[in-house]
Design an enzyme around this catalytic site. Structure first.
Site: not given
Ligand code: UD1
Length: 418
Positions: A23-24, A93, A117
């Site tokens: 999915k991801n 998301r 979320d």
């Molecule tokens: C993706 C996955 C999710 C997984 C996560 C971590 C998808 C659709 N989802 O989510 O299933 O749990 O990776 O492996 O692929 N953050 C910030 N600022 C930003 C971006 C992120 O502070 O601009 C923080 C987030 O709040 C979180 C952390 O970074 O605490 C990790 O987020 P991120 O790795 O970006 O996860 P997603 O890409 O949203």
């Protein structure tokens, strides 16, 4: 429609299962098809609700998309609309991954901010600052992130944290920027490698995928490709933990075991026998698991998406486990549902201490997100009596044929549609 699952605990899961595409990965690969005019074909796509949702987002941008079983075909026109459909994007998301491709192709992108979320706050600051380093301006306006760029140029970018989503949006913008981009502290997840492989098949010049320094030499245009989505390591990990928790014997195919190295290693420490093959693994457990500590970290650390499964196994293990969540602050909401099932758990900040019980006890529980939902079903398999898991539409977003697979492995589970 609000479906629920009725689960009777006690069965040992035995058999084999082949996992679907990740999915991801698939949603990001679908968004990457925006980068090349023409027809892109994706194979091994999971049949989950998020795929038709992404189809709607891409159609709103001007693409023609067909979904036929596990094959998704996307025809991208020469001109795209830069405005992603507000309602479609807000539903999930991952749709934010159209931001990078749209900025690169159209010089402008308007993408609604994903809604709140259940697993915690998910800001886009690193996505925005990465695009700004490439020469775009970004702002939040009327509930959407707006990025604008007359042209993009390569840059040195260092992420504060190896965010998966920010890495993806920066990659998919930088591939069409002029000059070289060096992305430091990039995410190393296998889904990032899958995206880079597909982009390279499309004519991009990316090196270092899977390491924390990714180098992208911008090219003038990309061409469409045919690509097979990698196996879903989180789904594979779910079946691995289900096998160990139920003292079962399950062989999982369609997944490179190196993508699940630490979760499988933890099962070995818990007492399971784990054999790995080229494209799969077998987990056997013939006694109650031993307690093991876990802490979630970016890849290759223990995935936050398997944290509910770690809590699930800890809840029925012999001894005390400490589980630490380092990625999403609200993921321990799931623990409240585990308490309903009789787990002995105490949350202290981003740690939860679990004293394992031989059995949990059945009741009604509510899924709050995809992984929490799957974790509750695994826990229900270890509970005396009949558990009802509500709000299973969350599980349907990430696990194709969830009930059928568990039934084939011998679980007593059924879906009730109301
Ligand atoms: C993706 C996955 C999710 C997984 C996560 C971590 C998808 C659709 N989802 O989510 O299933 O749990 O990776 O492996 O692929 N953050 C910030 N600022 C930003 C971006 C992120 O502070 O601009 C923080 C987030 O709040 C979180 C952390 O970074 O605490 C990790 O987020 P991120 O790795 O970006 O996860 P997603 O890409 O949203």
């Amino acid at each position: 429609m609000k479906d629920r699952f009725i689960v009777s605990g006690g069965a040992q899961l035995v058999g084999s299962v082949k996992v679907n595409g990740a999915k991801n990965s698939v949603l990001k690969l679908m968004a990457a098809a925006l980068l090349a005019e023409g027809t892109t074909i994706l194979r091994n796509c999971p049949e989950i609700l998020d795929v038709p949702l992404m189809q709607k987002v891409l159609e709103g941008l001007g693409c023609e998309v067909t979904v036929a079983g596990s094959v998704v075909t996307i025809t991208t026109p020469p001109e795209l609309s830069p405005d992603a459909d507000f309602d479609a994007v807000r539903q999930f998301r991952a749709s934010v991954c159209v931001l990078g491709p749209l900025t690169a192709r159209c010089g402008r992108a308007v993408v609604a901010l994903p809604g709140g979320d259940a697993i915690g706050s998910r800001p886009l600051d690193m996505h925005q600052s990465g695009l700004e380093k490439l020469g775009a301006t970004t702002r939040i306006s009327h509930g959407a992130v707006v990025a604008e760029a007359a042209s993009l140029r390569g840059a040195h970018i260092s992420l504060d944290f190896p965010s998966v989503g920010a890495t993806e949006n920066i990659l998919t913008a930088a591939v069409l920027a002029s000059g070289q981009t060096v992305l430091n502290n990039a995410a190393r997840e296998p889904e990032i490698v899958d995206l880079c492989n597909m982009l390279n098949e499309m004519g991009a010049q990316i090196s270092g995928a899977g390491t924390s320094v990714i180098t992208i030499d911008g090219v003038a245009a990309l061409h469409p490709t045919e690509h097979e989505v990698i196996g879903d390591r989180i789904v594979a990990g779910t079946w691995a933990y289900a096998a160990a928790m139920t003292c079962g014997d399950v062989t999982v195919g369609g997944i490179a075991p190196r993508n699940l190295h630490l979760p499988l290693e933890k099962l070995r420490v818990a007492g399971a026998s784990v054999e790995t093959y080229d494209n799969g693994f077998r987990v056997r457990m013939d006694h109650r698991p031993q307690a093991v500590d876990y802490q979630t970290l970016p890849f290759p650390g223990f995935p936050t998406d398997l944290q509910p499964m770690a809590i699930g196994i800890a809840a029925v293990s012999e001894g005390t486990s400490v589980i630490t969540e380092n990625i999403f602050e609200s993921r321990f909401r799931f623990v409240d549902e585990m308490l309903r099932l009789g787990a002995d758990a105490n949350v202290d900040g981003h740690h939860v201490v679990l004293r394992g019980m031989p059995r949990l006890s059945s009741t009604d529980v509510w899924a709050s997100d995809i992984r929490a939902g799957a974790g509750l079903v695994l826990a229900a398999l270890c509970a005396d009596g009949e558990t009802t898991v509500h709000d299973v539409h969350h599980i349907d977003r990430g696990y194709p044929k969830f009930v059928e697979i568990l039934q084939n492995l011998g679980a007593d589970i059924r879906r009730v549609t109301s």
